[in-house]
Motif scaffolding. Structure first.
Motif, PDB file in Angstrom:
ATOM      1  N   UNK A   1       1.049  37.238  17.023  1.00 30.17           N
ATOM      2  CA  UNK A   1       1.701  38.469  16.580  1.00 30.17           C
ATOM      3  C   UNK A   1       2.360  38.250  15.222  1.00 30.17           C
ATOM      4  N   UNK A   2       2.283  39.286  14.394  1.00 23.80           N
ATOM      5  CA  UNK A   2       2.873  39.243  13.064  1.00 23.80           C
ATOM      6  C   UNK A   2       3.956  40.317  12.991  1.00 23.80           C
ATOM      7  N   UNK A   3       5.210  39.905  12.987  1.00 23.61           N
ATOM      8  CA  UNK A   3       6.333  40.842  12.927  1.00 23.61           C
ATOM      9  C   UNK A   3       6.761  41.126  11.493  1.00 23.61           C
ATOM     10  N   UNK A   4       6.125  40.514  10.520  1.00 26.82           N
ATOM     11  CA  UNK A   4       6.524  40.728   9.121  1.00 26.82           C
ATOM     12  C   UNK A   4       5.868  41.990   8.568  1.00 26.82           C
ATOM     13  N   UNK A   5       6.250  42.365   7.362  1.00 27.37           N
ATOM     14  CA  UNK A   5       5.685  43.563   6.737  1.00 27.37           C
ATOM     15  C   UNK A   5       4.502  43.241   5.824  1.00 27.37           C
ATOM     16  N   UNK A   6       3.988  42.019   5.891  1.00 35.71           N
ATOM     17  CA  UNK A   6       2.821  41.624   5.098  1.00 35.71           C
ATOM     18  C   UNK A   6       1.769  41.025   6.017  1.00 35.71           C
ATOM     19  N   UNK A   7       0.513  41.280   5.712  1.00 36.39           N
ATOM     20  CA  UNK A   7      -0.554  40.650   6.497  1.00 36.39           C
ATOM     21  C   UNK A   7      -0.602  39.158   6.158  1.00 36.39           C
ATOM     22  N   UNK A   8      -1.022  38.368   7.110  1.00 41.08           N
ATOM     23  CA  UNK A   8      -1.094  36.914   6.935  1.00 41.08           C
ATOM     24  C   UNK A   8      -2.531  36.468   7.199  1.00 41.08           C
ATOM     25  N   UNK A   9      -3.074  35.661   6.309  1.00 44.03           N
ATOM     26  CA  UNK A   9      -4.403  35.095   6.499  1.00 44.03           C
ATOM     27  C   UNK A   9      -4.256  33.686   7.043  1.00 44.03           C
ATOM     28  N   UNK A  10      -4.932  33.427   8.169  1.00 41.23           N
ATOM     29  CA  UNK A  10      -4.921  32.112   8.798  1.00 41.23           C
ATOM     30  C   UNK A  10      -6.315  31.522   8.720  1.00 41.23           C
ATOM     31  N   UNK A  11      -6.393  30.222   8.527  1.00 36.71           N
ATOM     32  CA  UNK A  11      -7.692  29.545   8.524  1.00 36.71           C
ATOM     33  C   UNK A  11      -7.553  28.232   9.285  1.00 36.71           C
ATOM     34  N   UNK A  12      -8.666  27.831   9.911  1.00 33.94           N
ATOM     35  CA  UNK A  12      -8.649  26.587  10.681  1.00 33.94           C
ATOM     36  C   UNK A  12     -10.035  25.951  10.657  1.00 33.94           C
TER      37      UNK A  12
ATOM     38  N   UNK B   1       0.837  -1.187   0.000  1.00 37.75           N
ATOM     39  CA  UNK B   1       0.000   0.000   0.000  1.00 37.75           C
ATOM     40  C   UNK B   1       0.875   1.241   0.000  1.00 37.75           C
ATOM     41  N   UNK B   2       0.450   2.273  -0.723  1.00 39.88           N
ATOM     42  CA  UNK B   2       1.254   3.497  -0.724  1.00 39.88           C
ATOM     43  C   UNK B   2       1.185   4.153   0.655  1.00 39.88           C
ATOM     44  N   UNK B   3       2.310   4.672   1.103  1.00 44.48           N
ATOM     45  CA  UNK B   3       2.329   5.340   2.399  1.00 44.48           C
ATOM     46  C   UNK B   3       1.832   6.763   2.211  1.00 44.48           C
ATOM     47  N   UNK B   4       0.944   7.216   3.101  1.00 41.04           N
ATOM     48  CA  UNK B   4       0.425   8.576   2.952  1.00 41.04           C
ATOM     49  C   UNK B   4       1.538   9.598   3.191  1.00 41.04           C
ATOM     50  N   UNK B   5       1.494  10.648   2.425  1.00 35.32           N
ATOM     51  CA  UNK B   5       2.475  11.712   2.585  1.00 35.32           C
ATOM     52  C   UNK B   5       2.114  12.539   3.802  1.00 35.32           C
ATOM     53  N   UNK B   6       3.019  12.652   4.748  1.00 31.83           N
ATOM     54  CA  UNK B   6       2.782  13.476   5.922  1.00 31.83           C
ATOM     55  C   UNK B   6       3.196  14.897   5.596  1.00 31.83           C
ATOM     56  N   UNK B   7       2.291  15.827   5.877  1.00 31.15           N
ATOM     57  CA  UNK B   7       2.644  17.219   5.711  1.00 31.15           C
ATOM     58  C   UNK B   7       3.034  17.754   7.075  1.00 31.15           C
TER      59      UNK B   7
ATOM     60  N   UNK C   1      -2.088  28.544   6.326  1.00 34.62           N
ATOM     61  CA  UNK C   1      -1.667  29.893   5.957  1.00 34.62           C
ATOM     62  C   UNK C   1      -1.142  29.814   4.532  1.00 34.62           C
ATOM     63  N   UNK C   2      -0.597  30.902   4.039  1.00 32.00           N
ATOM     64  CA  UNK C   2      -0.062  30.909   2.674  1.00 32.00           C
ATOM     65  C   UNK C   2       1.049  29.879   2.510  1.00 32.00           C
ATOM     66  N   UNK C   3       1.759  29.577   3.609  1.00 34.51           N
ATOM     67  CA  UNK C   3       2.863  28.615   3.545  1.00 34.51           C
ATOM     68  C   UNK C   3       2.397  27.165   3.626  1.00 34.51           C
ATOM     69  N   UNK C   4       1.113  26.914   3.755  1.00 36.74           N
ATOM     70  CA  UNK C   4       0.589  25.552   3.898  1.00 36.74           C
ATOM     71  C   UNK C   4       0.120  25.309   5.318  1.00 36.74           C
ATOM     72  N   UNK C   5       0.293  24.071   5.800  1.00 35.16           N
ATOM     73  CA  UNK C   5      -0.112  23.730   7.165  1.00 35.16           C
ATOM     74  C   UNK C   5       0.785  24.448   8.158  1.00 35.16           C
ATOM     75  N   UNK C   6       0.154  25.040   9.174  1.00 32.42           N
ATOM     76  CA  UNK C   6       0.925  25.757  10.188  1.00 32.42           C
ATOM     77  C   UNK C   6       0.502  25.309  11.581  1.00 32.42           C
ATOM     78  N   UNK C   7       1.435  25.392  12.502  1.00 32.82           N
ATOM     79  CA  UNK C   7       1.150  25.180  13.919  1.00 32.82           C
ATOM     80  C   UNK C   7       1.932  26.237  14.674  1.00 32.82           C
TER      81      UNK C   7
END
Length: 166
Positions: free
Chosen positions: A63-74, A28-34, A149-155
């Motif tokens: 807190x967002x220390x970067x110079x761009x807004x970040x959209x988070x979803x859950x 069986x193919x192993x699931x890709x863990x993200x 987030x824009x980078x994919x899965x985040x924690x």
């Protein structure tokens, strides 16, 4: 009997071939863990009253220390009573036995499929709150944001906070 013997041989041959095909299977193919990651510039901080006599009100500040807004979803979490964020784990201080989320012996809760979507402004912060009903005792509350987030899965984990409920 003469007609039956070839029929039995053919059935035994086909049965063996069918058995061989069904018993040999491809792996069986192993699931890709993200792997969840922490996006650049984002950090989390938890706060709660040290002593309380009622429900514990936990606040997770992102807190967002970067110079761009970040959209988070859950999505809503069925192991956390259908809460989207912040997610928590409550440990009894001293023994570190898990008080919340409770160990479920049956099916997990069915939650709505809606998403929490929040934007963390550039150089700003976002506050997520949660109320926890805990029996009298001394606890460590671990909290985090888990989603996308824009980078994919985040924690985004925060340092645990200690709370005493009387």
């Amino acid at each position: 009997m003469k007609n039956l013997l070839p029929l039995l041989l053919m059935a035994a041959t086909l049965g063996g071939a069918a058995f061989a095909q069904s018993s040999v299977s491809a792996p069986l193919p192993t699931p890709q863990k993200t792997v969840a990651q922490v996006p650049a510039g984002l950090s989390a901080h938890a706060s709660a009253p040290r002593y309380t006599s009622g429900p514990v009100r936990l606040t997770l500040s992102i807190a967002n220390a970067s110079d761009q807004s970040q959209t988070l979803s859950a999505p809503r979490d069925n192991r956390q009573e259908c809460v989207a964020a912040p997610l928590v784990r409550v440990l009894e201080a001293g023994s570190r036995s898990v008080v919340y989320p409770p160990a479920r012996s049956g099916n997990a809760t069915m939650c709505a499929q809606d998403m929490l979507i929040k934007e963390v402004p550039a150089g700003g912060s976002l506050h997520l709150e949660r109320s926890l009903d805990l029996p009298a005792g001394d606890y460590l509350i671990e909290s985090w944001f888990s989603g996308n987030a824009a980078d994919g899965n985040v924690k985004l984990p925060a340092e645990p906070v200690r709370v005493t409920v009387w």
